[in-house]
Design an enzyme around this catalytic site. Structure first.
Site: not given
Ligand code: LLP
Length: 420
Positions: A282, A350, A379
């Site tokens: 990261r 949805c 990520y």
């Protein structure tokens, strides 16, 4: 009108050229992070290694960049390893992780001669020995240890605690059995130990504590078994900025502290200092990526909130739904306008939980505006799905003010391509 520039490129031009949703990744920013690691870690301390944690973001082009930067790479599956193989990544710089590597994956790792396999459990150790014997090879291995540390981060991305699916418990009877087995094997060369305590960690204390625990293990393993620890792999986990109040600390904030603990501990116990390996993911790519979306429906529920619909959502960024992750965003075509309203950015799935940002202050917002969500480099693409059969966005790489497509946008036919 001023548009939002990312890495010196006009994001509205990118949205127009490639469509939305769109992942945009800055090679310049990735290279900057790599430079910092080289200067403040690799060149500062001898006997060190960096392996980029490819799970954060991996495409062939990313693997080429990491290869060019001279770093190693952490892979955690046959798929990540395959990607590395496809760009002729130096196999001796690959570190192969995973808590349940399959026989096929271990076979692939042994055949291709990966530099190190980080062993998580006894079955795996036996499989590596068996497969290495078959190919007449000796594999470098490290044991992943669970140091029993709680890091301050989301429960789902903590990995160092005792109750974890990862690693070998630091129980003398258990770990000594592993070490003895490896020492008596002609097919593995046990280099040392690995830990990874969690991700998006802003304090260095947990990393330092873990080093302390591993140095003690190195001491007792030497005294009790005559085992010499030559490598300690400290995993990744260094935090980045997602929103206000957060910041990315310099890499040296973590590495200086870990190295000091390692040097002091080794001196204290009369050990030779092992190689220190780090695996940032990261920290290298997180802030180097943004995602562009087009605003669709705007629904005001009087006295409650305004929902602003975008053309992406949890399929391209599952992190808010999974970890309650918070993101910052800007209206890229109205970057010079003052915020006058607070809205909620809703994805198109949805699913009630498909909310990307709960509270975002924005200028007067209109259908057709372009939203740039920041710090989506890690990520996001790597965790994207096709939920609701939504095709994955394209990925564009930026370098010195120029853009190039590195992953094409998926089509509906791509989604159907394996169906019979
Ligand atoms: N090394 C090992 C063995 C790891 O398991 C990981 C991450 C890293 C290095 C790199 O960690 P980083 O520097 O990127 O924090 N999907 C989650 C993060 C999971 C991290 C898993 N392991 C998220 O989106 O927050």
């Amino acid at each position: 009108m001023t548009n939002f520039l990312f890495s010196n490129v006009d994001t509205i031009e990118l949205a127009t050229k490639y469509g939305t949703p769109l992942y945009v990744v800055s090679e310049d920013l990735i290279v900057d992070r790599c430079k910092e690691i080289k200067k403040d870690y690799i060149q500062k301390f001898k006997n060190t290694m960096v392996a980029y944690a490819s799970k954060a973001f991996l495409t062939k082009e990313m693997a080429r960049i990491i290869k060019r930067e001279g770093f190693g790479m952490d892979v955690v599956s046959g798929g990540e390893l395959y990607t590395a193989i496809q760009v002729d990544f130096p196999m001796e710089k690959i570190i192969f992780h995973g808590n349940n590597k399959t026989r096929e994956e271990i076979e692939m790792a042994v055949q291709n001669g990966v530099g190190r396999i980080v062993v998580d459990n006894f079955l795996e150790l036996k499989l590596i020995e068996e497969i290495a014997e078959k190919y007449n090879k000796k594999m470098n291995i490290l044991f992943r240890i669970t140091p029993g540390i709680n890091s301050h981060t989301h429960r789902y991305i903590q990995t160092g605690q005792i109750d974890s699916k990862f690693g070998i418990p630091l129980d003398k009877e258990i770990i000594y059995k592993f070490i003895n087995t490896a020492m008596n094997s002609q097919y593995v060369d046990l280099k040392g130990f690995h830990f990874h305590i969690g991700s998006q960690i802003h304090e260095n204390t947990a990393h330092v504590k873990a080093i302390n625990i591993l140095v003690k293990l190195a001491k007792t393993a030497k005294e009790d078994l005559g085992f010499i620890t030559r490598e300690i792999n400290a995993g990744g986990g260094y935090g980045i900025r997602y929103g206000q109040g957060e910041c990315r600390k310099p890499i040296s904030y973590y590495t200086d502290a870990m190295m000091k603990e390692l040097i002091d501990g080794c001196e204290k116990y009369g050990l030779e200092r092992p190689m220190l390996i780090i695996e940032p993911g990261r920290w290298i790519v997180g802030e180097a990526g943004i995602t562009l979306y087009t605003i669709g429906s705007i629904k005001e529920i009087p006295g409650v909130r305004t929902y602003v619909g975008i053309d992406g959502g949890m399929p391209d960024n599952p992190r808010p739904a999974l970890y309650g992750a918070k993101y910052e965003g800007v209206i890229a075509n109205k970057i010079d306008k003052k915020p006058i309203q607070n809205v909620t950015i809703a994805g198109k799935c949805c699913e009630t939980g498909d909310i990307l940002i709960w509270d975002l202050n924005v200028p007067q917002i209109e259908t057709g505006d372009i939203l740039a969500v920041l710090s989506t480099g890690a990520y996001n693409y790597s965790m994207a799905s096709n939920y609701n059969r939504i095709p994955k966005p394209a990925v564009v790489m930026l370098r010195e003010g120029k853009d190039r497509l590195i992953v094409k946008r998926e089509t509906y036919d791509d989604i159907l391509k394996n169906e019979i």
